[in-house]
Design a protein around this motif. Structure first.
Motif, PDB file in Angstrom:
ATOM      1  N   GLY A  10      94.064   1.726 -36.449  1.00  0.00           N
ATOM      2  CA  GLY A  10      92.802   1.962 -35.749  1.00  0.00           C
ATOM      3  C   GLY A  10      92.925   1.727 -34.258  1.00  0.00           C
ATOM      4  N   LEU A  11      93.646   0.698 -33.872  1.00  0.00           N
ATOM      5  CA  LEU A  11      93.863   0.399 -32.457  1.00  0.00           C
ATOM      6  C   LEU A  11      94.676   1.503 -31.779  1.00  0.00           C
ATOM      7  N   VAL A  12      95.720   1.967 -32.432  1.00  0.00           N
ATOM      8  CA  VAL A  12      96.527   3.061 -31.878  1.00  0.00           C
ATOM      9  C   VAL A  12      95.672   4.321 -31.738  1.00  0.00           C
ATOM     10  N   PHE A  13      94.860   4.606 -32.741  1.00  0.00           N
ATOM     11  CA  PHE A  13      93.982   5.775 -32.691  1.00  0.00           C
ATOM     12  C   PHE A  13      92.977   5.643 -31.543  1.00  0.00           C
ATOM     13  N   ALA A  14      92.419   4.467 -31.346  1.00  0.00           N
ATOM     14  CA  ALA A  14      91.470   4.247 -30.249  1.00  0.00           C
ATOM     15  C   ALA A  14      92.144   4.432 -28.892  1.00  0.00           C
ATOM     16  N   ILE A  15      93.374   3.966 -28.766  1.00  0.00           N
ATOM     17  CA  ILE A  15      94.101   4.128 -27.501  1.00  0.00           C
ATOM     18  C   ILE A  15      94.373   5.605 -27.237  1.00  0.00           C
ATOM     19  N   ILE A  17      92.598   8.173 -28.279  1.00  0.00           N
ATOM     20  CA  ILE A  17      91.321   8.788 -27.894  1.00  0.00           C
ATOM     21  C   ILE A  17      90.964   8.416 -26.463  1.00  0.00           C
ATOM     22  N   ALA A  18      91.152   7.154 -26.087  1.00  0.00           N
ATOM     23  CA  ALA A  18      90.814   6.719 -24.730  1.00  0.00           C
ATOM     24  C   ALA A  18      91.667   7.447 -23.690  1.00  0.00           C
ATOM     25  N   VAL A  19      92.973   7.547 -23.927  1.00  0.00           N
ATOM     26  CA  VAL A  19      93.855   8.239 -22.978  1.00  0.00           C
ATOM     27  C   VAL A  19      93.491   9.717 -22.903  1.00  0.00           C
ATOM     28  N   PHE A  20      93.241  10.334 -24.032  1.00  0.00           N
ATOM     29  CA  PHE A  20      92.879  11.743 -24.070  1.00  0.00           C
ATOM     30  C   PHE A  20      91.575  12.005 -23.331  1.00  0.00           C
ATOM     31  N   SER A  21      90.596  11.117 -23.506  1.00  0.00           N
ATOM     32  CA  SER A  21      89.304  11.329 -22.853  1.00  0.00           C
ATOM     33  C   SER A  21      89.368  11.037 -21.354  1.00  0.00           C
ATOM     34  N   VAL A  22      90.186  10.090 -20.905  1.00  0.00           N
ATOM     35  CA  VAL A  22      90.310   9.798 -19.471  1.00  0.00           C
ATOM     36  C   VAL A  22      90.981  10.963 -18.743  1.00  0.00           C
TER      37      VAL A  22
END
Length: 128
Positions: A10-15, A17-22
């Motif tokens: 879940g943490l890897v997935f959140a990271i 998503i965060a990098v992709f959205s930034v």
């Protein structure tokens, strides 16, 4: 251990998503049924991820509630059957103390349905 792996994934997935959205901060048109507006793509991506997580959480909670209900009903059924076994073991012990040998009984489906009907205060139904 399983929980730790799920947390790590879940943490890897959140990271990701965060990098992709930034990286995607441009404004994009969002078309609703009743209109159209522009939002930054970062908000669209994060809102979509959040709604997906909420929906999967709701489904998981519903499944957990249903399984919990099933476990409780099976535990009640098990308690009833355990008490029936205990009663039959007591009867068998009484027979053994008195020296009486009970006749062997063959239990058929019809007999089982009658016994269930008697315990639930229903009339037995004969089936073919």
């Amino acid at each position: 251990m399983k929980t730790q792996w799920l947390l790590l994934v879940g943490l890897v997935f959140a990271i990701i998503i965060a990098v992709f959205s930034v990286v995607n901060v441009d404004a994009v048109p969002v078309n609703y049924v009743f209109g159209e507006t522009e939002f930054p793509l970062i908000l669209v991506i994060l809102a979509s991820a959040l709604l997906g997580a909420l929906m999967s959480g709701v489904v998981a909670l519903a499944r957990g509630y249903r399984l919990q209900h099933k476990v409780k009903s099976l535990q009640k059924e098990m308690a009833v059957k355990e008490s029936l076994i205990a009663t039959q073991q007591n009867e068998l012990a009484e027979y053994q103390k008195s020296g009486v040998v009970p006749d062997a009984q063959v239990v058929t489906r019809k007999d089982k349905k009658r016994a269930q009907a008697e315990t639930s205060d229903e009339k037995p139904r004969d089936t073919l």
